[in-house]
Design an enzyme around this catalytic site. Structure first.
Site, mmCIF file in Angstrom:
data_model
loop_
_atom_site.group_PDB
_atom_site.id
_atom_site.type_symbol
_atom_site.label_atom_id
_atom_site.label_comp_id
_atom_site.label_asym_id
_atom_site.label_seq_id
_atom_site.Cartn_x
_atom_site.Cartn_y
_atom_site.Cartn_z
ATOM 1 N N ARG A 25 40.607 34.144 34.558
ATOM 2 C CA ARG A 25 40.746 35.609 34.541
ATOM 3 C C ARG A 25 40.071 36.240 33.324
ATOM 4 O O ARG A 25 40.482 37.315 32.885
ATOM 5 C CB ARG A 25 42.222 36.035 34.611
ATOM 6 N N ARG A 29 41.040 42.345 33.633
ATOM 7 C CA ARG A 29 41.907 43.457 33.221
ATOM 8 C C ARG A 29 42.060 43.745 31.733
ATOM 9 O O ARG A 29 42.498 44.820 31.375
ATOM 10 C CB ARG A 29 43.282 43.208 33.827
ATOM 11 N N ARG A 38 37.084 50.446 36.157
ATOM 12 C CA ARG A 38 38.231 50.569 37.072
ATOM 13 C C ARG A 38 38.719 52.008 37.241
ATOM 14 O O ARG A 38 39.417 52.307 38.211
ATOM 15 C CB ARG A 38 39.376 49.668 36.583
ATOM 16 N N ASP A 74 37.913 37.792 44.375
ATOM 17 C CA ASP A 74 39.350 37.531 44.436
ATOM 18 C C ASP A 74 39.596 36.495 45.523
ATOM 19 O O ASP A 74 38.820 36.388 46.474
ATOM 20 C CB ASP A 74 40.150 38.797 44.742
ATOM 21 N N TYR A 148 50.179 33.897 50.549
ATOM 22 C CA TYR A 148 50.005 35.358 50.600
ATOM 23 C C TYR A 148 50.009 35.865 52.040
ATOM 24 O O TYR A 148 50.544 36.935 52.332
ATOM 25 C CB TYR A 148 48.705 35.781 49.898
#
Ligand code: CP3
Length: 337
Positions: A25, A29, A38, A74, A148
């Site tokens: 990652r 973010r 974003r 993703d 998921y």
């Protein structure tokens, strides 16, 4: 473009001048450039736009000096390519309004081909034009994707997933089989487009008992890696909380195994004498001030029995509040230590 090969050399357990490092990652973010982007674009929009995805993939390479780039994408792109309607909800994660509950939903899942992911191939080619480090492609593993699809959103108990697996074994195997085929095509295409290494993220598989892992999951992971052998790029099998599964993971045809901080790295090296290892600092350490980062990193590096075939990483993804400067300091420390 001259590429720094410390990362791929370590994957093949060849000696390197220093311990290579990258972060799961890392392209996301906590990065200033990504946060600006974003404000204008959704996560999936960035992932589907090669110029934007390539920019995000390269930002940590320039800023941190890591030894590998990871494709900005993703794990849910595979189910999306199979026709599943996925939303990424801020502060939640992937959400599916109509989760998989029976045979019809499994029958509806489409097989995929290269044309379904041409945007990803374009992103890979763009990154490869300027990256001076190897590029890691990736996919979610069948179990983690199935979780998921069945839960419909992030879960920390995976009860619906387990109930489905135990109560509907035939459907479970049908679902895992379809995901395995799609993941194989998805990863093949990434290699054709130019990635230098592949990681399979089985992030949540550690919720299973070792026996259930062997019965319901391992054959599919083995199949994916076996069919990737033809490409000659290093292959990384990653999961969290997999300490009790490592003896089984040894049977996977991959070069590298990634473990989290709950697994002792020296014990893992004993159980996996023929694999390179990747890990495994707790990402929470990075929120705790530089002296803690340095002490813990030194302890980890000194504890690894063999630095040949060791790739420094966190045990799981970079946390959102992590400072880029701390990560940069960590990269320099690992390179020098
Ligand atoms: O963290 C892991 O375990 C890695 C495997 C994984 C990814 N996505 C890879 C990824 C998992 C489990 C997911 C699911 C997912 N997708 C979540 C987690 C939900 C949960 O169950 O806790 C979330 C929040 C998303 C949505 C998503 N994907 C966002 C918001 C972003 C962008 C920025 C970020 O880091 O949060 C992504 C990008 C993403 N997902 C990347 C990868 C490998 C590319 C960025 C990178 O790794 O550097």
């Amino acid at each position: 473009m001259a590429v720094n090969t410390a990362f791929t050399d370590a994957c093949f357990r060849r000696p390197t001048d220093y311990t290579p490092v990258w972060f799961m990652r890392q392209a996301g973010r906590y990065l200033p450039g990504y946060k600006v982007l974003r404000k204008k674009h959704e996560v999936l929009e960035i992932a589907h736009t090669p110029e934007l995805a390539a920019t995000v993939s390269l930002e940590p390479v320039d800023r941190l000096g890591v030894d590998a780039a990871i494709l900005f994408a993703d794990i849910m792109l595979v189910p999306m390519a199979m026709g599943v309607d996925v939303k990424i909800v801020d502060a939640v994660g992937p959400v599916i309004d109509d989760p998989v509950a029976g045979s019809q939903a499994i029958e509806r899942l489409n097989a995929i081909d290269a044309s379904d992911i041409s945007f990803l191939s374009d992103t890979i080619r763009l990154i490869k034009q300027s990256a001076k480090v190897p590029l890691i492609g990736f996919s979610g593993a069948p179990f983690t994707l199935a979780s998921y699809l069945i839960e419909g959103r992030p879960s920390r108990t995976w009860i619906k997933t387990k109930r489905f697996m135990y109560a509907e074994p035939a459907l479970w195997h049908a679902l895992m089989d379809k995901l395995t085929r799609a993941i194989g095509i998805y990863l093949d295409e990434q290699v054709h487009a130019g990635v230098d290494a592949l990681q399979l993220f089985d992030s949540w598989v550690g919720c299973l008992s070792p026996a259930d892992f062997r019965q319901y999951v391992l054959p599919y992971n083995r199949q994916i890696f076996a069919q990737l052998n033809k490409h000659k790029v290093p292959r990384i099998m990653f999961g969290t909380d997999t300490g009790a599964m490592l003896a089984d993971i040894a049977s996977v045809d991959c070069e590298v195994v990634g473990v989290d901080w709950r697994t002792d790295i020296a014990s893992a090296q004993k159980l996996l004498p023929n694999k390179a290892l990747q890990g495994n600092l707790d990402p929470a350490v990075l929120l705790s001030g530089w002296p803690v980062v340095e002490t813990q990193t030194k302890a980890l590096l000194d504890h690894v029995p063999s630095r040949t075939g060791f790739i420094f990483n966190l045990g799981h993804g970079v946390l959102p509040d992590t400072s880029p400067d701390t990560l940069k300091g960590l990269v320099d420390y690992v390179h020098e230590h």
